[in-house]
Enzyme design. Structure first.
Site, PDB file in Angstrom:
ATOM      1  CG  HIS A  64      -2.805  -1.266   1.217  1.00 46.45           C
ATOM      2  ND1 HIS A  64      -2.643  -1.148   2.174  1.00 46.45           N
ATOM      3  CD2 HIS A  64      -3.573  -1.004   0.055  1.00 46.45           C
ATOM      4  CE1 HIS A  64      -4.114  -1.733   2.190  1.00 46.45           C
ATOM      5  NE2 HIS A  64      -4.081  -1.758   0.870  1.00 46.45           N
ATOM      6  CB  CYS A  98      -2.923   0.549   8.420  1.00 46.45           C
ATOM      7  SG  CYS A  98      -1.606   0.486   7.644  1.00 46.45           S
TER       8      CYS A  98
HETATM    9  N1  ARG Z   1      -3.921  -7.483   6.874  1.00 46.64           N
HETATM   10  C1  ARG Z   1      -4.726  -5.668   5.514  1.00 46.64           C
HETATM   11  C2  ARG Z   1      -4.384  -6.109   4.301  1.00 46.64           C
HETATM   12  O1  ARG Z   1      -3.562  -6.614   3.746  1.00 46.64           O
HETATM   13  C3  ARG Z   1      -3.589  -4.765   6.434  1.00 46.64           C
HETATM   14  C4  ARG Z   1      -3.791  -3.312   5.861  1.00 46.64           C
HETATM   15  C5  ARG Z   1      -2.994  -2.345   6.241  1.00 46.64           C
HETATM   16  N2  ARG Z   1      -3.534  -1.460   5.640  1.00 46.64           N
HETATM   17  C6  ARG Z   1      -2.853  -0.354   5.305  1.00 46.64           C
HETATM   18  N3  ARG Z   1      -3.571   0.977   5.337  1.00 46.64           N
HETATM   19  N4  ARG Z   1      -2.222   0.165   5.174  1.00 46.64           N
HETATM   20  O2  ARG Z   1      -5.575  -5.515   3.637  1.00 46.64           O
END
Ligand code: ARG
Length: 276
Positions: A169, A269
């Protein structure tokens, strides 16, 4: 040294009541390793309380059983000038989260709540600089979602390509330290190697004064920080980055998010910013 001015923020967060690592949709997740929900809740509560002590408002959404990643609120909305663009998740396990957040915004009086037709993991892949919306693609958010966000939010969107699966991300590789004002450009921190060659050149051109983070800074989720313009909340291990930010006039606030990192998440996150 530049005086950094904090701006009071409004955040939406979701307690990790049903937190788990039952599936693996990023390289940080290992379902064979145990997670401690009580510890996750403790770390999340400490993060929420840091925001409140800094004078920010934190709203809470009700967690839902069976949605262990719902704690990662940043993935469920991009809010600019009171316009809400919801999410459309790539992983089937996370798809239902989007509707819970959509409903929260509608029930809290937001009139312009739009849902994307393309895969769009919201602030996971979108970062607002005060002037433009930086937008990540490569692993989660569809490139077509960038144009859609520009159209629905009415802000200019700049596409950036992520190339390292650990930084799946945008918010794992880049964050805004201070937003642009009439007299100063936006100041960001990012980990160049997480981006394609072309995107690295775009970032260098757009943000010549950026803090360029190291592999060690990125590896502890140091780029998953949350800044109010002065106070910068970072994972406990991001000490080297914290020192560099302090030298730029920021006030680092280190907090333990080790349990949530097992799901590939950090402070940002867990934090969806509601901009008006
Ligand atoms: N386990 C989640 C996923 O893979 C973690 C998300 C983390 N969020 C973020 N904004 N990077 O989607």
């Amino acid at each position: 040294m530049t005086t950094r001015v904090p701006l009071t923020r409004r955040y939406l967060m979701c307690p990790p009541k049903y937190f788990a690592v039952d599936y693996a949709i990023n390289p940080w997740m290992d379902p064979s390793k145990p997670v401690d929900v009580r510890r996750a809740l403790g770390q999340w509560t400490a993060l929420r309380d840091i925001y409140r002590e800094l004078g920010h408002t934190v709203e809470e959404i009700e967690p839902q059983p069976g949605l262990p990643d719902m704690v990662f609120a940043a993935n469920s909305g991009t809010v600019i000038d009171g316009r809400v663009l919801g999410a459309r998740f790539r992983a089937t396990q996370r798809v239902p989260e989007a509707e819970h957040y959509r409903r929260w915004f509608v029930e809290h009086g937001y009139r312009d709540v739009l849902m994307p037709s393309r895969i769009n993991e919201a602030e996971g892949d979108f970062a607002w600089t005060g002037r433009i919306l930086l937008a990540g693609t490569g692993f989660r958010t569809d490139p077509e979602a960038h144009g859609e966000a520009q159209e629905l939010l009415g802000v200019p969107v700049l596409s950036l390509r992520l190339v390292d699966p650990r930084y799946y991300h945008l918010d794992t590789a880049l964050f805004v330290l201070s937003e642009a004002t009439d007299v100063s450009p936006a100041h960001i921190a990012y980990y160049p190697e997480a981006f394609s060659q072309g995107s690295q050149r775009v970032l260098a051109r757009m943000f010549p004064d950026a803090v360029r983070a190291t592999a060690a800074d990125a590896g502890c989720f140091g780029l998953n920080g949350v800044s109010d313009g002065r106070n910068v909340v970072l994972p406990l291990e991001a000490t080297a980055l914290a020192r560099r930010l302090a030298a730029c006039g920021y006030e680092p606030v280190l907090t333990d998010i080790a349990e949530l990192r097992k799901a590939g998440g950090g402070p940002k996150c867990c934090t969806l910013e509601i901009r008006k």
